[in-house]
Design an enzyme around this catalytic site. Structure first.
Site, PDB file in Angstrom:
ATOM      1  N   ALA A  66       0.873  -1.172   0.000  1.00 45.13           N
ATOM      2  CA  ALA A  66       0.000   0.000   0.000  1.00 45.13           C
ATOM      3  C   ALA A  66       0.912   1.225   0.000  1.00 45.13           C
ATOM      4  O   ALA A  66       2.054   1.148   0.465  1.00 45.13           O
ATOM      5  CB  ALA A  66      -0.862  -0.016   1.252  1.00 45.13           C
ATOM      6  N   GLY A 112       0.401  -4.902   0.955  1.00 44.40           N
ATOM      7  CA  GLY A 112      -0.789  -4.948   0.095  1.00 44.40           C
ATOM      8  C   GLY A 112      -0.531  -5.650  -1.231  1.00 44.40           C
ATOM      9  O   GLY A 112      -1.473  -6.181  -1.842  1.00 44.40           O
ATOM     10  N   GLU A 115      -0.889  -9.210  -0.411  1.00 39.35           N
ATOM     11  CA  GLU A 115      -2.314  -9.420  -0.101  1.00 39.35           C
ATOM     12  C   GLU A 115      -3.143  -9.461  -1.389  1.00 39.35           C
ATOM     13  O   GLU A 115      -4.080 -10.241  -1.504  1.00 39.35           O
ATOM     14  CB  GLU A 115      -2.815  -8.313   0.844  1.00 39.35           C
ATOM     15  CG  GLU A 115      -2.240  -8.488   2.249  1.00 39.35           C
ATOM     16  CD  GLU A 115      -2.533  -7.303   3.162  1.00 39.35           C
ATOM     17  OE1 GLU A 115      -2.157  -6.171   2.781  1.00 39.35           O
ATOM     18  OE2 GLU A 115      -3.139  -7.500   4.221  1.00 39.35           O
ATOM     19  N   GLU A 135       4.365  -5.226   7.471  1.00 40.13           N
ATOM     20  CA  GLU A 135       3.628  -4.153   8.150  1.00 40.13           C
ATOM     21  C   GLU A 135       4.076  -3.889   9.585  1.00 40.13           C
ATOM     22  O   GLU A 135       4.107  -2.746  10.019  1.00 40.13           O
ATOM     23  CB  GLU A 135       2.118  -4.447   8.129  1.00 40.13           C
ATOM     24  CG  GLU A 135       1.434  -4.199   6.793  1.00 40.13           C
ATOM     25  CD  GLU A 135       1.521  -5.365   5.820  1.00 40.13           C
ATOM     26  OE1 GLU A 135       2.283  -6.325   6.071  1.00 40.13           O
ATOM     27  OE2 GLU A 135       0.814  -5.329   4.798  1.00 40.13           O
TER      28      GLU A 135
HETATM   29  N1  COA Z   1       4.619   3.053  -0.621  1.00 36.30           N
HETATM   30  C1  COA Z   1       5.030   4.219  -1.162  1.00 36.30           C
HETATM   31  N2  COA Z   1       6.136   4.331  -1.915  1.00 36.30           N
HETATM   32  C2  COA Z   1       6.880   3.219  -2.093  1.00 36.30           C
HETATM   33  C3  COA Z   1       6.517   1.965  -1.554  1.00 36.30           C
HETATM   34  C4  COA Z   1       5.330   1.913  -0.771  1.00 36.30           C
HETATM   35  N3  COA Z   1       4.878   0.786  -0.234  1.00 36.30           N
HETATM   36  N4  COA Z   1       7.441   1.056  -1.894  1.00 36.30           N
HETATM   37  C5  COA Z   1       8.358   1.698  -2.647  1.00 36.30           C
HETATM   38  N5  COA Z   1       8.007   3.001  -2.781  1.00 36.30           N
HETATM   39  C6  COA Z   1       8.715   4.069  -3.508  1.00 36.30           C
HETATM   40  C7  COA Z   1       9.942   4.565  -2.751  1.00 36.30           C
HETATM   41  O1  COA Z   1       9.564   5.522  -1.787  1.00 36.30           O
HETATM   42  C8  COA Z   1      10.752   5.144  -3.876  1.00 36.30           C
HETATM   43  O2  COA Z   1      10.201   6.382  -4.243  1.00 36.30           O
HETATM   44  P1  COA Z   1      11.164   7.679  -4.480  1.00 36.30           P
HETATM   45  O3  COA Z   1      12.069   7.265  -5.600  1.00 36.30           O
HETATM   46  O4  COA Z   1      10.211   8.763  -4.853  1.00 36.30           O
HETATM   47  O5  COA Z   1      11.890   7.891  -3.197  1.00 36.30           O
HETATM   48  C9  COA Z   1      10.486   4.181  -5.022  1.00 36.30           C
HETATM   49  O6  COA Z   1       9.258   3.527  -4.711  1.00 36.30           O
HETATM   50  C10 COA Z   1      11.562   3.137  -5.215  1.00 36.30           C
HETATM   51  O7  COA Z   1      11.730   2.450  -3.987  1.00 36.30           O
HETATM   52  P2  COA Z   1      13.149   2.279  -3.244  1.00 36.30           P
HETATM   53  O8  COA Z   1      12.882   2.088  -1.782  1.00 36.30           O
HETATM   54  O9  COA Z   1      14.063   3.395  -3.615  1.00 36.30           O
HETATM   55  O10 COA Z   1      13.664   0.925  -3.906  1.00 36.30           O
HETATM   56  P3  COA Z   1      14.699  -0.120  -3.277  1.00 36.30           P
HETATM   57  O11 COA Z   1      15.050  -1.055  -4.370  1.00 36.30           O
HETATM   58  O12 COA Z   1      15.779   0.577  -2.547  1.00 36.30           O
HETATM   59  O13 COA Z   1      13.833  -0.930  -2.164  1.00 36.30           O
HETATM   60  C11 COA Z   1      11.887  -2.088  -1.321  1.00 36.30           C
HETATM   61  C12 COA Z   1      12.762  -1.734  -2.550  1.00 36.30           C
HETATM   62  C13 COA Z   1      10.664  -2.816  -1.829  1.00 36.30           C
HETATM   63  C14 COA Z   1      12.669  -3.005  -0.369  1.00 36.30           C
HETATM   64  C15 COA Z   1      11.488  -0.776  -0.579  1.00 36.30           C
HETATM   65  O14 COA Z   1      10.953   0.127  -1.538  1.00 36.30           O
HETATM   66  C16 COA Z   1      10.475  -0.959   0.510  1.00 36.30           C
HETATM   67  O15 COA Z   1      10.821  -1.446   1.586  1.00 36.30           O
HETATM   68  N6  COA Z   1       9.213  -0.557   0.264  1.00 36.30           N
HETATM   69  C17 COA Z   1       8.165  -0.589   1.243  1.00 36.30           C
HETATM   70  C18 COA Z   1       7.664  -2.011   1.436  1.00 36.30           C
HETATM   71  C19 COA Z   1       6.598  -2.069   2.515  1.00 36.30           C
HETATM   72  O16 COA Z   1       6.847  -1.850   3.671  1.00 36.30           O
HETATM   73  N7  COA Z   1       5.370  -2.377   2.087  1.00 36.30           N
HETATM   74  C20 COA Z   1       4.264  -2.545   2.974  1.00 36.30           C
HETATM   75  C21 COA Z   1       3.465  -1.312   3.054  1.00 36.30           C
HETATM   76  S1  COA Z   1       2.118  -1.498   4.177  1.00 36.30           S
END
Ligand code: COA
Length: 260
Positions: A66, A112, A115, A135
């Site tokens: 999400a 999400g 999910e 989460e």
């Molecule tokens: N919500 C909002 N933005 C998100 C996102 C999320 N769940 N997951 C990734 N993004 C965005 C990042 O903020 C980044 O945006 P920016 O370039 O404007 O800063 C972009 O997507 C790329 O992500 P980034 O974190 O730079 O990539 P990465 O390869 O370093 O890491 C992940 C990849 C998936 C490990 C990391 O993005 C992450 O941990 N995301 C969140 C996962 C999460 O907790 N999901 C559950 C949400 S309830």
């Protein structure tokens, strides 16, 4: 219908819905959830569409969760509403759709994203896929059905561990857990998924819809899956598909299902 955050392509009985926000790793903001609801409705109602495939744009993510930026300052009531609306509009909607939905998981499927993949009727992953419900690392719990569907798919102990550690599993571990049915290379993912979709298309769509209803009933509170199976089984006898399927067998020919 035009969409901003997703793409909907319909071809030879298959609708491919691609979540298309690669710069945000296809994170589900509320606009994307609304569009997914509309696209799923459109594909489900489209004449001739027999299977829906959900996937993510790019080579890195199915859906990375999400959109965290949207709910970071939500209140208790807003949090509850976010989960309730999301479940009704998208996650339960997918799970109960009468058209089969396959998730082609092409990278990160987190929060999400996992999910959504779990709400689909089954999942196929590419080798680079990484799945988890992180989460609790954000101080919240899965709110789009994850606490229910993960234990149903992988067992309670594994789900507890995945949710408590907020860790990710790779595609091969997901296969071993039964969370995905197949693992392919990233290049072959869509072709492989479409081949499975083509096998589904050959069968009676009416019977498949009845099977989805009966299978789901076993996972619903207050419903009896065996009773639902009896009801759905009986209903099949009144369909043109049943008549065609049995006649074709007796006449030693391939069935040509009218889908009614
Ligand atoms: N919500 C909002 N933005 C998100 C996102 C999320 N769940 N997951 C990734 N993004 C965005 C990042 O903020 C980044 O945006 P920016 O370039 O404007 O800063 C972009 O997507 C790329 O992500 P980034 O974190 O730079 O990539 P990465 O390869 O370093 O890491 C992940 C990849 C998936 C490990 C990391 O993005 C992450 O941990 N995301 C969140 C996962 C999460 O907790 N999901 C559950 C949400 S309830």
């Amino acid at each position: 219908m035009t969409y901003e955050n997703i793409r909907l392509d319909k071809n030879e009985g298959i609708a491919i819905i691609t979540i298309d926000r690669p710069s945000k790793l296809n994170a589900l903001n509320s606009a994307t959830i609304k569009e997914l609801h509309k696209a799923l409705k459109e594909a489900d109602a489209a004449k001739g569409i027999k299977v829906i495939i959900l996937t993510g744009s790019g080579e890195k993510a199915f859906v990375a969760g999400a959109d965290i930026s949207e709910f970071a300052d939500f209140s208790v009531a807003q949090g509850e509403q976010l989960a309730a609306e999301g479940q009704a509009k998208l996650f339960d909607f997918v799970a109960h759709l009468s058209t089969p939905v396959i998730a082609a998981v092409n990278g990160f499927a987190l929060g999400g994203g996992l999910e959504l993949a779990m709400a689909a009727h089954f999942r196929i992953a590419s080798e680079n896929a990484k799945m988890g419900l992180p989460e609790v690392s954000l101080g919240v719990i899965p709110g789009y059905g994850g606490t229910q569907r993960l234990p149903q798919l992988v067992g309670k102990g594994r789900a507890m561990e995945m949710i408590m550690t907020a860790g990710m599993i790779d595609a091969h571990q997901a296969l071993q857990y039964g969370l995905v049915n197949h693992v392919t290379s990233l290049e072959e993912l869509m072709e492989f998924t479409q081949k499975i979709a083509q096998k589904i298309i050959r069968n009676s769509s009416v019977a498949i819809a009845a099977a989805i209803t009966a299978i789901n009933a076993g996972y619903e509170d207050g419903e009896n899956g065996f009773e639902e199976e009896i009801t759905q089984f009986g209903k099949c006898f009144g369909t043109a598909d049943f008549h065609e399927g049995t006649q074709a067998f007796l006449e030693k020919r391939k069935a040509n299902f009218p889908g009614k």
